[in-house]
Write an enzyme that holds these catalytic residues in place. Sequence first.
Site, PDB file in Angstrom:
ATOM      1  N   ARG A  12     -27.293 127.985 -22.336  1.00 54.96           N
ATOM      2  CA  ARG A  12     -26.466 127.028 -21.587  1.00 54.96           C
ATOM      3  C   ARG A  12     -27.289 126.328 -20.511  1.00 54.96           C
ATOM      4  NH1 ARG A  12     -25.327 125.710 -16.533  1.00 54.96           N
ATOM      5  NH2 ARG A  12     -25.242 127.900 -15.971  1.00 54.96           N
ATOM      6  N   ASP A  13     -27.625 127.032 -19.455  1.00 50.63           N
ATOM      7  CA  ASP A  13     -28.352 126.412 -18.340  1.00 50.63           C
ATOM      8  C   ASP A  13     -29.707 125.891 -18.826  1.00 50.63           C
ATOM      9  OD1 ASP A  13     -29.084 125.636 -15.813  1.00 50.63           O
ATOM     10  OD2 ASP A  13     -28.948 127.613 -14.894  1.00 50.63           O
ATOM     11  N   HIS A 209     -29.007 133.958  -8.746  1.00 49.26           N
ATOM     12  CA  HIS A 209     -29.439 133.002  -9.768  1.00 49.26           C
ATOM     13  C   HIS A 209     -30.549 132.149  -9.144  1.00 49.26           C
ATOM     14  CE1 HIS A 209     -28.230 130.101 -13.131  1.00 49.26           C
ATOM     15  NE2 HIS A 209     -29.061 129.377 -12.397  1.00 49.26           N
ATOM     16  N   HIS A 211     -34.083 129.767  -9.214  1.00 47.73           N
ATOM     17  CA  HIS A 211     -34.931 128.841  -9.957  1.00 47.73           C
ATOM     18  C   HIS A 211     -36.345 128.965  -9.402  1.00 47.73           C
ATOM     19  CE1 HIS A 211     -32.062 126.061 -12.226  1.00 47.73           C
ATOM     20  NE2 HIS A 211     -31.321 127.058 -11.763  1.00 47.73           N
ATOM     21  N   CYS A 242     -30.447 121.862 -13.892  1.00 46.25           N
ATOM     22  CA  CYS A 242     -29.128 121.224 -13.897  1.00 46.25           C
ATOM     23  C   CYS A 242     -29.320 119.714 -13.951  1.00 46.25           C
ATOM     24  CB  CYS A 242     -28.360 121.620 -12.642  1.00 46.25           C
ATOM     25  SG  CYS A 242     -26.798 120.737 -12.501  1.00 46.25           S
ATOM     26  N   ASN A 251     -35.497 127.422 -14.314  1.00 48.31           N
ATOM     27  CA  ASN A 251     -34.770 128.666 -14.038  1.00 48.31           C
ATOM     28  C   ASN A 251     -35.803 129.783 -14.074  1.00 48.31           C
ATOM     29  OD1 ASN A 251     -31.668 128.538 -14.125  1.00 48.31           O
ATOM     30  ND2 ASN A 251     -32.256 127.155 -15.755  1.00 48.31           N
TER      31      ASN A 251
HETATM   32  P1  HMG Z   1     -14.249 113.471 -14.940  1.00 43.69           P
HETATM   33  O1  HMG Z   1     -14.886 112.250 -15.518  1.00 43.69           O
HETATM   34  O2  HMG Z   1     -13.829 113.442 -13.501  1.00 43.69           O
HETATM   35  O3  HMG Z   1     -13.022 113.998 -15.827  1.00 43.69           O
HETATM   36  O4  HMG Z   1     -15.264 114.680 -15.136  1.00 43.69           O
HETATM   37  P2  HMG Z   1     -11.609 113.392 -16.119  1.00 43.69           P
HETATM   38  O5  HMG Z   1     -10.629 114.491 -15.983  1.00 43.69           O
HETATM   39  O6  HMG Z   1     -11.396 112.113 -15.335  1.00 43.69           O
HETATM   40  O7  HMG Z   1     -11.721 112.986 -17.678  1.00 43.69           O
HETATM   41  C1  HMG Z   1     -12.632 111.988 -18.127  1.00 43.69           C
HETATM   42  C2  HMG Z   1     -12.918 112.199 -19.604  1.00 43.69           C
HETATM   43  O8  HMG Z   1     -13.558 113.469 -19.803  1.00 43.69           O
HETATM   44  C3  HMG Z   1     -11.650 112.241 -20.448  1.00 43.69           C
HETATM   45  O9  HMG Z   1     -12.021 111.753 -21.733  1.00 43.69           O
HETATM   46  C4  HMG Z   1     -11.359 113.713 -20.570  1.00 43.69           C
HETATM   47  O10 HMG Z   1     -10.615 114.032 -21.709  1.00 43.69           O
HETATM   48  C5  HMG Z   1     -12.752 114.295 -20.681  1.00 43.69           C
HETATM   49  P3  HMG Z   1     -11.774 110.216 -22.172  1.00 43.69           P
HETATM   50  O11 HMG Z   1     -10.310 109.994 -21.991  1.00 43.69           O
HETATM   51  O12 HMG Z   1     -12.605 109.387 -21.211  1.00 43.69           O
HETATM   52  O13 HMG Z   1     -12.263 110.176 -23.567  1.00 43.69           O
HETATM   53  N1  HMG Z   1     -12.814 115.681 -20.205  1.00 43.69           N
HETATM   54  C6  HMG Z   1     -13.348 116.696 -20.926  1.00 43.69           C
HETATM   55  N2  HMG Z   1     -13.901 116.736 -22.154  1.00 43.69           N
HETATM   56  C7  HMG Z   1     -14.330 117.932 -22.589  1.00 43.69           C
HETATM   57  N3  HMG Z   1     -14.231 119.079 -21.872  1.00 43.69           N
HETATM   58  C8  HMG Z   1     -13.694 119.066 -20.644  1.00 43.69           C
HETATM   59  C9  HMG Z   1     -13.218 117.839 -20.141  1.00 43.69           C
HETATM   60  N4  HMG Z   1     -12.633 117.480 -18.974  1.00 43.69           N
HETATM   61  C10 HMG Z   1     -12.382 116.175 -19.041  1.00 43.69           C
HETATM   62  N5  HMG Z   1     -13.612 120.197 -19.947  1.00 43.69           N
HETATM   63  C11 HMG Z   1     -15.732 116.998 -15.490  1.00 43.69           C
HETATM   64  C12 HMG Z   1     -14.972 115.976 -14.664  1.00 43.69           C
HETATM   65  C13 HMG Z   1     -15.611 118.325 -14.775  1.00 43.69           C
HETATM   66  C14 HMG Z   1     -15.156 117.066 -16.877  1.00 43.69           C
HETATM   67  C15 HMG Z   1     -17.215 116.522 -15.563  1.00 43.69           C
HETATM   68  O14 HMG Z   1     -17.662 116.299 -14.274  1.00 43.69           O
HETATM   69  C16 HMG Z   1     -18.102 117.540 -16.232  1.00 43.69           C
HETATM   70  O15 HMG Z   1     -17.981 117.816 -17.416  1.00 43.69           O
HETATM   71  N6  HMG Z   1     -19.062 118.127 -15.458  1.00 43.69           N
HETATM   72  C17 HMG Z   1     -19.923 119.146 -15.978  1.00 43.69           C
HETATM   73  C18 HMG Z   1     -21.290 118.996 -15.402  1.00 43.69           C
HETATM   74  C19 HMG Z   1     -22.153 120.152 -15.856  1.00 43.69           C
HETATM   75  O16 HMG Z   1     -21.916 120.768 -16.861  1.00 43.69           O
HETATM   76  N7  HMG Z   1     -23.234 120.414 -15.085  1.00 43.69           N
HETATM   77  C20 HMG Z   1     -24.153 121.462 -15.390  1.00 43.69           C
HETATM   78  C21 HMG Z   1     -23.587 122.833 -15.164  1.00 43.69           C
HETATM   79  S1  HMG Z   1     -23.642 123.407 -13.469  1.00 43.69           S
HETATM   80  C22 HMG Z   1     -25.209 124.001 -13.258  1.00 43.69           C
HETATM   81  O17 HMG Z   1     -26.047 123.775 -14.075  1.00 43.69           O
HETATM   82  C23 HMG Z   1     -25.510 124.897 -12.119  1.00 43.69           C
HETATM   83  C24 HMG Z   1     -25.454 126.363 -12.513  1.00 43.69           C
HETATM   84  O18 HMG Z   1     -26.257 126.593 -13.650  1.00 43.69           O
HETATM   85  C25 HMG Z   1     -25.940 127.242 -11.384  1.00 43.69           C
HETATM   86  C26 HMG Z   1     -27.344 126.941 -10.901  1.00 43.69           C
HETATM   87  O19 HMG Z   1     -28.225 126.634 -11.721  1.00 43.69           O
HETATM   88  O20 HMG Z   1     -27.561 127.118  -9.696  1.00 43.69           O
HETATM   89  C27 HMG Z   1     -24.049 126.798 -12.856  1.00 43.69           C
HETATM   90 MG    MG Z   2     -29.769 127.515 -13.133  1.00 46.81          MG
END
Ligand code: HMG
Ligand code: MG
Length: 301
Positions: A12-13, A209, A211, A242, A251
């Site tokens: 995933r990450d 966690h 990096h 990320c 990471n």
């Molecule tokens: P948004 O644009 O505000 O969402 O995104 P929305 O509710 O306005 O919906 C917009 C569109 O997205 C719609 O589709 C929804 O259906 C769809 P459309 O009508 O335009 O076709 N949608 C989804 N589709 C699939 N699955 C869903 C979903 N929700 C809405 N769950 C949202 C808000 C949270 C969805 C967006 O910001 C997002 O997906 N963010 C994820 C970002 C991400 O994954 N980042 C990386 C992970 S975090 C990280 O790496 C850090 C970590 O590893 C720790 C570390 O390393 O320190 C955890």
């Molecule tokens: Mg990470």
Amino acid sequence: MKKIEIVEVGPRDGLQNEVQSLSVDQRLNFIDQLVAAGLRRIEVGAFVSPKWVPQMNQSFELIQELLNSKRKYPKDVRFSALVPNRKGMELAEKTSLKEIAVFGASSESFSQKNINCSMREGLERFQEVIKMARPTKIKVRGYLSVAFGCPYEGLVKESVVRKQIEKYLELGMYEISIGDTIGVATPKQVRSLLKKVSQDVGLKKVAMHFHDTRGTALANVLASLDLGVRVFDSSFGGLGGCPYAKGASGNLATEDLVYMLHGMGFETGVKLEKLIQISPGIENLIQHGLPSRVARAGLPL
Ligand code: HMG
Ligand code: MG
């Protein structure tokens, strides 16, 4: 023997940051190899918007296949996936996944950039997800990103992190992964934060966690170990970062973490030799070398 739990976040990450997206079959094969190498907690995908993170597209299909009864895994294997909101949870619920993770931040800017909402709105979404998880007893882990430094706001205050941790626990998360998302922390900072968190809520539910962006990840693990943390996240080969945190490369590599832990007399259950053998195949798929130092140098005689 002192036991450490490793949460492998490579599928995933790790993969979420790769230019080359892997197919469902390639991801499944990667996960199978990680299990065969002894990893028991693996984050396998993310129910996030494919517009935001295309690399995690088809996580639903991947998890359905992974949990297909024809695939046999040891009983103690735990798979989980990221869930940002109700829509993600609705998908997770359709699988037989027993564990998910929500992810929030310790800064407003990072929260907006990563999940498009404020920290407070994020907590409201988590509350909704946790409520949905309750009837089927799906366990919910919480990530707290940029806990030591934010790519948009700089140094993050300990008081903000401590408050977020208390809120996460109040919501009912079983474990909190405190993330140094852009790899800026040093052991002094880690010690200082963990001492306070230990006084606030204890460290039983805390995972770290790190990096390795600036080469301090293992030093930070050591500082956390000294204070009693026993769960660490790491990523196969040092894959990933990320996409919404500029400079969040690297990471902490699982191989490097395991090498150090085993050398110190900790037990992880990971067969390091087997883990290292996975590298050439993955490097071939992602079309570049992996940063893990242990994978590159190999095991000493
Ligand atoms: P948004 O644009 O505000 O969402 O995104 P929305 O509710 O306005 O919906 C917009 C569109 O997205 C719609 O589709 C929804 O259906 C769809 P459309 O009508 O335009 O076709 N949608 C989804 N589709 C699939 N699955 C869903 C979903 N929700 C809405 N769950 C949202 C808000 C949270 C969805 C967006 O910001 C997002 O997906 N963010 C994820 C970002 C991400 O994954 N980042 C990386 C992970 S975090 C990280 O790496 C850090 C970590 O590893 C720790 C570390 O390393 O320190 C955890
Ligand atoms: Mg990470």
